[in-house]
Design a protein around this motif. Structure first.
Motif: not given
Length: 363
Positions: A77-83, A87-89, A105-118
């Motif tokens: 679990p500790s490496v999920h966020y960065a990976q 991967a989205l980038a 906080k991390e899940v909100d940042e992931v949601i924001a990244a996914e919103r702008n990802a392909k």
């Protein structure tokens, strides 16, 4: 014939279940072309066993493969966020094991990244799949079940000391939590999926079974937005393993199968209030098409979402709900107070729940 999507798996632990249940069983939809793991011997054996042509010990190698459609993250679990973010980038679709990340906080940042990802991101909650839970979901969504009253969610599992011989397990820094994060997260997600979002929680956590940092026993009382009430109990010290949901609605009572690792499968007990309700349920399920269990069902529906534009079977919002429940559990246990939902940036555990290490006593 459906479009075949290519997959790279990172992590050969739970990654084995992903490939045996989800990909090998559905070769028209998926083809695994690469695998990554830090353990070279395990990587070589995994690639040879499943005939995977490419193997690497470096995650960035997968990101650079232009012909990989999906990165399937099966790491600690500790490496999920960065990976996930990497991967989205890189423009990939992403599948990620639970827990998705280690804080709201991390899940909100992931949601924001996914919103702008392909690409699209699908968290894993495979226990939503199987005929039992899917029939219950259909009955509830149709309105036949009526108002939810009360429910119980029980995770009575056993983990022996050798389970914690794996270095990252049982530690805050790497597992990010205990039975709440790694085990009961499944049934708690199912409870909310079937009965609705939480409004308040009063909970307790304890470490009673093993000499580990994180919790292995929990219990809580939950109030849902609908006004329904539920209780949740989990332990990793049970001598008899079972998972059980028991949900009482106005017109129907549901009880899951007790199989600890196939909770969504039939047989579920579906008890109607009267003959009229029974007839409505029979009509609703008359043309039932079997739903593949666990990873097979979730991977099938992910393929449909990517190729046909159907809704994602599990979303980052679902993962946020599961982590919100975890944060509420820890905060309630530490403060001895009821926690109200939703939990946002102003909450003390929004940025994480890992306790600070004890400070050395001054001389």
């Amino acid at each position: 014939m459906p479009e075949t999507l290519t997959v790279a798996i990172v992590g050969c632990g739970i990654g084995r279940a992903h490939i045996t249940e989800g990909y090998l069983a559905d070769p028209e939809r998926y083809r695994v072309i690469a695998v990554c793991d830090l353990d070279r011997a395990r990587l070589d054996a995994f690639a040879e066993e499943f005939g995977i042509p490419r193997k690497t010990t470096t995650f960035d190698d997968l990101l650079a493969m232009d012909d990989v459609d999906i990165i399937d993250i099966c790491t600690p679990p500790s490496v999920h966020y960065a990976q996930i973010l990497a991967a989205l980038a890189a423009g990939k679709h992403v599948i990620c094991e639970k827990p998705l990340v280690g804080s709201l906080k991390e899940v909100d940042e992931v949601i924001a990244a996914e919103r702008n990802a392909k690409g699209k991101l699908m968290p894993i909650f495979q226990y939503r799949y199987g005929d039992g839970v899917q029939k219950a979901k259909k009955i509830i969504e149709s309105g036949v079940a009526g108002m939810p009253y009360v429910g119980t969610a029980e995770t009575f599992w056993q983990r022996l000391p050798e389970y914690y011989a794996v270095p990252w397990r049982g530690k805050w820094a790497t597992e990010l939590g205990g039975v709440l994060m790694t085990h009961a997260i499944h049934i708690h997600d199912m409870l909310m999926w079937l009965m609705g979002r939480p409004a308040g929680l009063f909970g307790r956590v304890a470490t009673r079974v093993h000499a580990i940092e994180v919790e292995d026993c929990v219990s809580a009382s939950l109030e849902l937005e609908s006004g329904a009430l539920a209780s949740m109990t989990a332990t990793l010290g049970s001598r008899e393993e079972l998972s059980r949901l028991h949900l009482a609605f106005e017109n129907v009572t549901f009880e899951s199968s007790h199989f600890p690792y196939a909770l969504g499968n039939d047989p579920w007990r579906i008890v109607p209030r009267n003959d009229k309700v029974k007839a409505e349920i029979d009509a609703l399920l008359a043309d039932w098409t079997p739903v593949p269990p666990r990873f097979a069902g979730q991977m099938r529906d992910f393929h449909r979402a990517l190729t046909q534009g159907t809704p994602l079977p599990v979303t980052t919002a679902d993962a946020r709900g599961a982590l919100e429940l975890v944060a509420a559990f820890y905060h309630s246990a530490r403060t001895r107070q009821d926690v109200r939902f939703p939990i946002g940036p102003g909450h003390p555990l929004y940025e994480g729940w890992i306790p600070a290490p004890p400070q050395p006593r001054s001389a």
